[in-house]
Scaffold this motif. Sequence first.
Motif, PDB file in Angstrom:
ATOM      1  N   PHE A   2       0.836  -1.188   0.000  1.00  0.00           N
ATOM      2  CA  PHE A   2       0.000   0.000   0.000  1.00  0.00           C
ATOM      3  C   PHE A   2       0.875   1.245   0.000  1.00  0.00           C
ATOM      4  O   PHE A   2       1.907   1.292   0.686  1.00  0.00           O
ATOM      5  CB  PHE A   2      -0.924   0.039   1.224  1.00  0.00           C
ATOM      6  N   ILE A   3       0.440   2.244  -0.751  1.00  0.00           N
ATOM      7  CA  ILE A   3       1.066   3.562  -0.700  1.00  0.00           C
ATOM      8  C   ILE A   3      -0.043   4.610  -0.645  1.00  0.00           C
ATOM      9  O   ILE A   3      -1.193   4.335  -0.999  1.00  0.00           O
ATOM     10  CB  ILE A   3       1.974   3.848  -1.915  1.00  0.00           C
ATOM     11  N   ARG A   4       0.286   5.790  -0.178  1.00  0.00           N
ATOM     12  CA  ARG A   4      -0.646   6.907  -0.213  1.00  0.00           C
ATOM     13  C   ARG A   4       0.065   8.099  -0.833  1.00  0.00           C
ATOM     14  O   ARG A   4       1.219   8.380  -0.502  1.00  0.00           O
ATOM     15  CB  ARG A   4      -1.152   7.253   1.189  1.00  0.00           C
ATOM     16  N   LEU A   5      -0.633   8.772  -1.740  1.00  0.00           N
ATOM     17  CA  LEU A   5      -0.045   9.896  -2.455  1.00  0.00           C
ATOM     18  C   LEU A   5      -0.569  11.211  -1.922  1.00  0.00           C
ATOM     19  O   LEU A   5      -1.733  11.315  -1.512  1.00  0.00           O
ATOM     20  CB  LEU A   5      -0.358   9.795  -3.951  1.00  0.00           C
ATOM     21  N   GLY A   9       0.791  14.393  -6.034  1.00  0.00           N
ATOM     22  CA  GLY A   9       1.222  13.140  -6.637  1.00  0.00           C
ATOM     23  C   GLY A   9       2.474  12.546  -6.018  1.00  0.00           C
ATOM     24  O   GLY A   9       2.870  11.423  -6.388  1.00  0.00           O
ATOM     25  N   SER A  10       3.080  13.231  -5.083  1.00  0.00           N
ATOM     26  CA  SER A  10       4.278  12.701  -4.430  1.00  0.00           C
ATOM     27  C   SER A  10       3.901  11.664  -3.387  1.00  0.00           C
ATOM     28  O   SER A  10       2.776  11.629  -2.882  1.00  0.00           O
ATOM     29  CB  SER A  10       5.071  13.839  -3.775  1.00  0.00           C
ATOM     30  N   LEU A  11       4.850  10.812  -3.056  1.00  0.00           N
ATOM     31  CA  LEU A  11       4.619   9.756  -2.095  1.00  0.00           C
ATOM     32  C   LEU A  11       4.510  10.324  -0.681  1.00  0.00           C
ATOM     33  O   LEU A  11       5.336  11.155  -0.270  1.00  0.00           O
ATOM     34  CB  LEU A  11       5.765   8.745  -2.158  1.00  0.00           C
ATOM     35  N   ASP A  12       3.474   9.885   0.054  1.00  0.00           N
ATOM     36  CA  ASP A  12       3.286  10.316   1.432  1.00  0.00           C
ATOM     37  C   ASP A  12       4.081   9.381   2.343  1.00  0.00           C
ATOM     38  O   ASP A  12       3.659   8.271   2.651  1.00  0.00           O
ATOM     39  CB  ASP A  12       1.800  10.280   1.794  1.00  0.00           C
ATOM     40  N   ASP A  13       5.248   9.838   2.788  1.00  0.00           N
ATOM     41  CA  ASP A  13       6.121   9.008   3.606  1.00  0.00           C
ATOM     42  C   ASP A  13       5.627   8.862   5.041  1.00  0.00           C
ATOM     43  O   ASP A  13       6.157   8.038   5.800  1.00  0.00           O
ATOM     44  CB  ASP A  13       7.544   9.586   3.613  1.00  0.00           C
ATOM     45  N   ASP A  56      -3.852   6.691   9.561  1.00  0.00           N
ATOM     46  CA  ASP A  56      -2.412   6.899   9.370  1.00  0.00           C
ATOM     47  C   ASP A  56      -1.678   5.624   8.992  1.00  0.00           C
ATOM     48  O   ASP A  56      -0.458   5.633   8.788  1.00  0.00           O
ATOM     49  CB  ASP A  56      -1.786   7.510  10.623  1.00  0.00           C
ATOM     50  N   GLY A  57      -2.417   4.499   8.899  1.00  0.00           N
ATOM     51  CA  GLY A  57      -1.820   3.234   8.512  1.00  0.00           C
ATOM     52  C   GLY A  57      -1.426   2.334   9.655  1.00  0.00           C
ATOM     53  O   GLY A  57      -0.929   1.222   9.439  1.00  0.00           O
ATOM     54  N   GLU A  58      -1.697   2.749  10.888  1.00  0.00           N
ATOM     55  CA  GLU A  58      -1.391   1.913  12.052  1.00  0.00           C
ATOM     56  C   GLU A  58      -2.473   0.851  12.217  1.00  0.00           C
ATOM     57  O   GLU A  58      -3.661   1.119  12.023  1.00  0.00           O
ATOM     58  CB  GLU A  58      -1.312   2.772  13.315  1.00  0.00           C
ATOM     59  N   LEU A  59      -2.075  -0.367  12.576  1.00  0.00           N
ATOM     60  CA  LEU A  59      -3.030  -1.450  12.787  1.00  0.00           C
ATOM     61  C   LEU A  59      -3.992  -1.087  13.919  1.00  0.00           C
ATOM     62  O   LEU A  59      -3.577  -0.639  14.984  1.00  0.00           O
ATOM     63  CB  LEU A  59      -2.295  -2.748  13.135  1.00  0.00           C
ATOM     64  N   ASP A  60      -5.300  -1.291  13.676  1.00  0.00           N
ATOM     65  CA  ASP A  60      -6.337  -0.980  14.657  1.00  0.00           C
ATOM     66  C   ASP A  60      -6.794  -2.281  15.324  1.00  0.00           C
ATOM     67  O   ASP A  60      -7.517  -3.072  14.728  1.00  0.00           O
ATOM     68  CB  ASP A  60      -7.509  -0.289  13.973  1.00  0.00           C
ATOM     69  N   ASN A  61      -6.372  -2.471  16.563  1.00  0.00           N
ATOM     70  CA  ASN A  61      -6.719  -3.694  17.280  1.00  0.00           C
ATOM     71  C   ASN A  61      -8.048  -3.609  18.015  1.00  0.00           C
ATOM     72  O   ASN A  61      -8.417  -4.540  18.741  1.00  0.00           O
ATOM     73  CB  ASN A  61      -5.605  -4.044  18.279  1.00  0.00           C
ATOM     74  N   THR A  62      -8.793  -2.513  17.841  1.00  0.00           N
ATOM     75  CA  THR A  62     -10.086  -2.381  18.513  1.00  0.00           C
ATOM     76  C   THR A  62     -11.190  -3.150  17.794  1.00  0.00           C
ATOM     77  O   THR A  62     -12.296  -3.273  18.312  1.00  0.00           O
ATOM     78  CB  THR A  62     -10.499  -0.908  18.653  1.00  0.00           C
TER      79      THR A  62
END
Length: 203
Positions: A2-5, A9-13, A56-62
């Motif tokens: 997965f990537i987010r732009l 159009g630039s890569l969201d680091d 933000d891409g963090e795993l959601d354990n809820t």
Amino acid sequence: DFIRLNQDGSLDDTFLLKTVPGNKNDFEIDKDGNILIAGNYMGFVSNQILLRYKPDGELDNTLAQGTGFTHSPASGFTTGYFVEALKPNLIAVGGAFAAYNGTSSPGLILMDYQGTPVPFENNYDSTSAPIGALVNNNILYVTGTLSKEKGRIVSFGAKVLFPLIGSIPDHNIQAQSESSMLITWSGAFKGAEKITIEQSSPD
């Protein structure tokens, strides 16, 4: 995986979701920006077919899935073919499975945002294989090979509509082309007395 732009159009680091463990079949963004991913062997756990990540891409354990999904006797494996975010605060998962968190519900499950099963009359059976879905005007459209034992055979290319307002068990079946639908009637479809077939152009 997965990537987010950014808007330019630039890569969201800053996006934390890089690689999702397991085999991915579908993903969805819910109203809060959370990312739902369906597949199989998710997180390298055999009975886990759904993961949720925060915006933000963090795993959601809820999303508490308890004992997870039970494999389908017909296929011998467990997989999620699609996931859809529904209103209000519901998640629909379809695929090859017999039950979810101890609740028998072959092929399709509705759950709330905490992962708790939401009751509905599931007329699928162990031979069903819903493989795709979309939501429009609060109606869940499902496509695939669907219930044989409950009074109908619907071939690929047809879709079953689940109204999500009012009575969920009310179903309609629509063909996508003149040759795409095959329906048989055994009189065993729960709560129904007849099938009415109306010819119309594909929508």
